[in-house]
Motif scaffolding. Structure first.
Motif, PDB file in Angstrom:
ATOM      1  N   ILE A   1       8.532 -33.252 -34.020  1.00 34.06           N
ATOM      2  CA  ILE A   1       8.112 -32.041 -34.735  1.00 34.06           C
ATOM      3  C   ILE A   1       8.607 -30.792 -34.008  1.00 34.06           C
ATOM      4  O   ILE A   1       8.916 -30.829 -32.823  1.00 34.06           O
ATOM      5  CB  ILE A   1       6.569 -31.940 -34.880  1.00 34.06           C
ATOM      6  N   LEU A   2       8.687 -29.699 -34.773  1.00 36.22           N
ATOM      7  CA  LEU A   2       8.854 -28.369 -34.184  1.00 36.22           C
ATOM      8  C   LEU A   2       7.598 -27.568 -34.505  1.00 36.22           C
ATOM      9  O   LEU A   2       6.934 -27.816 -35.512  1.00 36.22           O
ATOM     10  CB  LEU A   2      10.080 -27.654 -34.757  1.00 36.22           C
ATOM     11  N   ILE A   3       7.288 -26.614 -33.668  1.00 31.33           N
ATOM     12  CA  ILE A   3       6.185 -25.696 -33.924  1.00 31.33           C
ATOM     13  C   ILE A   3       6.774 -24.456 -34.601  1.00 31.33           C
ATOM     14  O   ILE A   3       7.721 -23.844 -34.070  1.00 31.33           O
ATOM     15  CB  ILE A   3       5.481 -25.292 -32.607  1.00 31.33           C
ATOM     16  N   GLU A   4       6.221 -24.090 -35.762  1.00 35.30           N
ATOM     17  CA  GLU A   4       6.717 -22.902 -36.456  1.00 35.30           C
ATOM     18  C   GLU A   4       6.032 -21.659 -35.898  1.00 35.30           C
ATOM     19  O   GLU A   4       4.806 -21.557 -35.880  1.00 35.30           O
ATOM     20  CB  GLU A   4       6.479 -22.987 -37.970  1.00 35.30           C
ATOM     21  N   VAL A   5       6.855 -20.705 -35.464  1.00 32.48           N
ATOM     22  CA  VAL A   5       6.364 -19.466 -34.874  1.00 32.48           C
ATOM     23  C   VAL A   5       6.440 -18.345 -35.908  1.00 32.48           C
ATOM     24  O   VAL A   5       7.485 -18.113 -36.521  1.00 32.48           O
ATOM     25  CB  VAL A   5       7.211 -19.083 -33.633  1.00 32.48           C
ATOM     26  N   ASN A   6       5.344 -17.665 -36.093  1.00 29.16           N
ATOM     27  CA  ASN A   6       5.294 -16.483 -36.973  1.00 29.16           C
ATOM     28  C   ASN A   6       5.745 -15.283 -36.143  1.00 29.16           C
ATOM     29  O   ASN A   6       4.952 -14.449 -35.727  1.00 29.16           O
ATOM     30  CB  ASN A   6       3.868 -16.320 -37.496  1.00 29.16           C
ATOM     31  N   SER A   7       7.068 -15.229 -35.913  1.00 27.91           N
ATOM     32  CA  SER A   7       7.588 -14.261 -34.946  1.00 27.91           C
ATOM     33  C   SER A   7       7.410 -12.819 -35.418  1.00 27.91           C
ATOM     34  O   SER A   7       7.392 -11.895 -34.609  1.00 27.91           O
ATOM     35  CB  SER A   7       9.061 -14.555 -34.641  1.00 27.91           C
ATOM     36  N   ALA A   8       7.264 -12.627 -36.735  1.00 32.25           N
ATOM     37  CA  ALA A   8       7.089 -11.268 -37.253  1.00 32.25           C
ATOM     38  C   ALA A   8       5.615 -10.859 -37.291  1.00 32.25           C
ATOM     39  O   ALA A   8       5.298  -9.721 -37.642  1.00 32.25           O
ATOM     40  CB  ALA A   8       7.692 -11.153 -38.640  1.00 32.25           C
TER      41      ALA A   8
ATOM     42  N   PRO B   1      20.887  -8.510 -41.268  1.00 35.69           N
ATOM     43  CA  PRO B   1      20.594  -9.628 -40.357  1.00 35.69           C
ATOM     44  C   PRO B   1      20.345  -9.186 -38.919  1.00 35.69           C
ATOM     45  O   PRO B   1      19.556  -9.808 -38.208  1.00 35.69           O
ATOM     46  CB  PRO B   1      21.848 -10.500 -40.433  1.00 35.69           C
ATOM     47  N   ASP B   2      21.015  -8.125 -38.494  1.00 33.49           N
ATOM     48  CA  ASP B   2      20.849  -7.671 -37.122  1.00 33.49           C
ATOM     49  C   ASP B   2      19.405  -7.302 -36.794  1.00 33.49           C
ATOM     50  O   ASP B   2      18.980  -7.378 -35.646  1.00 33.49           O
ATOM     51  CB  ASP B   2      21.773  -6.472 -36.866  1.00 33.49           C
ATOM     52  N   GLU B   3      18.660  -6.927 -37.836  1.00 30.11           N
ATOM     53  CA  GLU B   3      17.245  -6.575 -37.625  1.00 30.11           C
ATOM     54  C   GLU B   3      16.401  -7.789 -37.244  1.00 30.11           C
ATOM     55  O   GLU B   3      15.259  -7.652 -36.809  1.00 30.11           O
ATOM     56  CB  GLU B   3      16.669  -5.924 -38.890  1.00 30.11           C
ATOM     57  N   LEU B   4      16.952  -8.988 -37.415  1.00 27.33           N
ATOM     58  CA  LEU B   4      16.218 -10.194 -37.027  1.00 27.33           C
ATOM     59  C   LEU B   4      16.335 -10.489 -35.534  1.00 27.33           C
ATOM     60  O   LEU B   4      15.583 -11.299 -34.991  1.00 27.33           O
ATOM     61  CB  LEU B   4      16.734 -11.399 -37.819  1.00 27.33           C
ATOM     62  N   ARG B   5      17.278  -9.806 -34.881  1.00 27.27           N
ATOM     63  CA  ARG B   5      17.564 -10.112 -33.480  1.00 27.27           C
ATOM     64  C   ARG B   5      16.319 -10.115 -32.586  1.00 27.27           C
ATOM     65  O   ARG B   5      16.102 -11.068 -31.829  1.00 27.27           O
ATOM     66  CB  ARG B   5      18.628  -9.140 -32.956  1.00 27.27           C
ATOM     67  N   PRO B   6      15.452  -9.088 -32.658  1.00 28.19           N
ATOM     68  CA  PRO B   6      14.280  -9.106 -31.771  1.00 28.19           C
ATOM     69  C   PRO B   6      13.350 -10.299 -32.010  1.00 28.19           C
ATOM     70  O   PRO B   6      12.750 -10.811 -31.054  1.00 28.19           O
ATOM     71  CB  PRO B   6      13.553  -7.789 -32.068  1.00 28.19           C
ATOM     72  N   TYR B   7      13.258 -10.764 -33.249  1.00 28.24           N
ATOM     73  CA  TYR B   7      12.378 -11.908 -33.546  1.00 28.24           C
ATOM     74  C   TYR B   7      12.979 -13.193 -32.999  1.00 28.24           C
ATOM     75  O   TYR B   7      12.271 -14.056 -32.479  1.00 28.24           O
ATOM     76  CB  TYR B   7      12.131 -11.997 -35.057  1.00 28.24           C
TER      77      TYR B   7
ATOM     78  N   LYS C   1      13.173 -17.271 -28.670  1.00 28.56           N
ATOM     79  CA  LYS C   1      13.951 -17.896 -27.594  1.00 28.56           C
ATOM     80  C   LYS C   1      13.232 -17.746 -26.239  1.00 28.56           C
ATOM     81  O   LYS C   1      13.184 -18.687 -25.438  1.00 28.56           O
ATOM     82  CB  LYS C   1      15.342 -17.259 -27.546  1.00 28.56           C
ATOM     83  N   ALA C   2      12.649 -16.582 -26.004  1.00 28.98           N
ATOM     84  CA  ALA C   2      11.919 -16.370 -24.744  1.00 28.98           C
ATOM     85  C   ALA C   2      10.702 -17.296 -24.671  1.00 28.98           C
ATOM     86  O   ALA C   2      10.399 -17.864 -23.614  1.00 28.98           O
ATOM     87  CB  ALA C   2      11.501 -14.901 -24.620  1.00 28.98           C
TER      88      ALA C   2
ATOM     89  N   ALA D   1      21.437 -15.573 -35.056  1.00 29.64           N
ATOM     90  CA  ALA D   1      20.540 -16.572 -34.456  1.00 29.64           C
ATOM     91  C   ALA D   1      21.255 -17.355 -33.355  1.00 29.64           C
ATOM     92  O   ALA D   1      20.687 -17.601 -32.288  1.00 29.64           O
ATOM     93  CB  ALA D   1      20.012 -17.517 -35.540  1.00 29.64           C
ATOM     94  N   ILE D   2      22.500 -17.724 -33.619  1.00 31.63           N
ATOM     95  CA  ILE D   2      23.249 -18.492 -32.616  1.00 31.63           C
ATOM     96  C   ILE D   2      23.503 -17.628 -31.380  1.00 31.63           C
ATOM     97  O   ILE D   2      23.363 -18.085 -30.246  1.00 31.63           O
ATOM     98  CB  ILE D   2      24.561 -19.045 -33.221  1.00 31.63           C
TER      99      ILE D   2
END
Ligand SMILES: *Cc1c(COP(=O)(O)O)cnc(C)c1O
Length: 221
Positions: free
Chosen positions: A112-119, A160-166, A171-172, A201-202
């Motif tokens: 499984i993966l854990i889904e993170v509500n990064s926003a 898409p660049d606005e997704l970078r902080p999330y 990743k952190a 994302a990559i």
């Protein structure tokens, strides 16, 4: 000329070979998925358990690696545990417990993966970033699940660049979990990025991207 073939080969020139591509199969016919597998796709993700079940019946359990990438209701946990090779959207202990019980009966261990509500959007699926470490520690004790990493969607954005902080925050979190060396985890997968955002994302550390439109063309809704 197979356009899906062409699209995949172009994608493969920009996506590093060690980044896994999951074809997002929602609304696509079994024929379309079959063509994707012929073109070299090895992993397919679905958002709806019933849609996936029909397609797995048509194409075969062994045709590829089947992922669940939608919101999973607890009353579908048993069926999902029997259908999928990985569930990317676990976001609560209760859902994890339901999956664990089902997997115990099936005598299997489910990645499984854990889904993170990064926003941190209140109406969205996923666990809040601050709660990820605790949830992972609790779920890691369930013997029939194996946590292999994190997944995130991020918010709807104009560019898409606005997704970078999330993506950076997810990743952190992932890197922090790795340093915690929690027994019962085997962390190697960071699933983030879709058709418009996979490059970002990559760049931010995704090891798995989930691609629909860019692979199959626009969805007829
Ligand atoms: C539909 C979907 C994707 C792929 O979306 P595209 O923008 O078509 O690439 C990826 N992840 C999830 C969870 C999805 O539901």
């Amino acid at each position: 000329m197979n356009t899906l073939n062409d699209r995949l080969h172009i994608l493969q020139t920009t996506i590093p070979a060690d980044v896994r591509i999951v074809a997002a199969g929602k609304t696509r016919s079994a024929e379309a998925i079959h063509a994707a597998l012929d073109a070299g796709i090895r992993e397919v993700g679905h958002n709806y358990v019933q849609e996936a079940r029909t397609q797995i019946d048509q194409l075969g359990r062994e045709a590829c690696t089947w992922h669940f990438i939608g919101h999973l209701q607890r009353n579908k946990a048993r069926l999902a545990a029997s259908l999928f090779d990985m569930i990317q959207t676990v976001d609560s202990l209760r859902l994890a417990q339901a999956l664990d019980r089902a997997c115990a009966d099936l005598e299997r261990v489910l990645p499984i993966l854990i889904e993170v509500n990064s926003a941190r959007e209140t109406q969205k699926a996923g666990v809040a970033p601050d709660e990820v470490s605790n949830l992972v520690t609790e779920i890691a004790q369930l013997r029939h699940l194996r946590i292999e990493g994190l997944m995130t969607m991020g918010p709807a954005v104009a560019a898409p660049d606005e997704l970078r902080p999330y993506f950076q925050e997810t990743k952190a979190l992932f890197d922090h979990l790795v340093t915690q060396r929690i027994p019962g985890t085997k962390l190697h997968t960071l699933s983030m990025g879709m058709s418009t955002s996979f490059n970002v994302a990559i760049e931010e550390g995704a090891t798995m991207v989930r691609l629909g439109t860019v692979l199959f063309g626009p969805r007829r809704s």
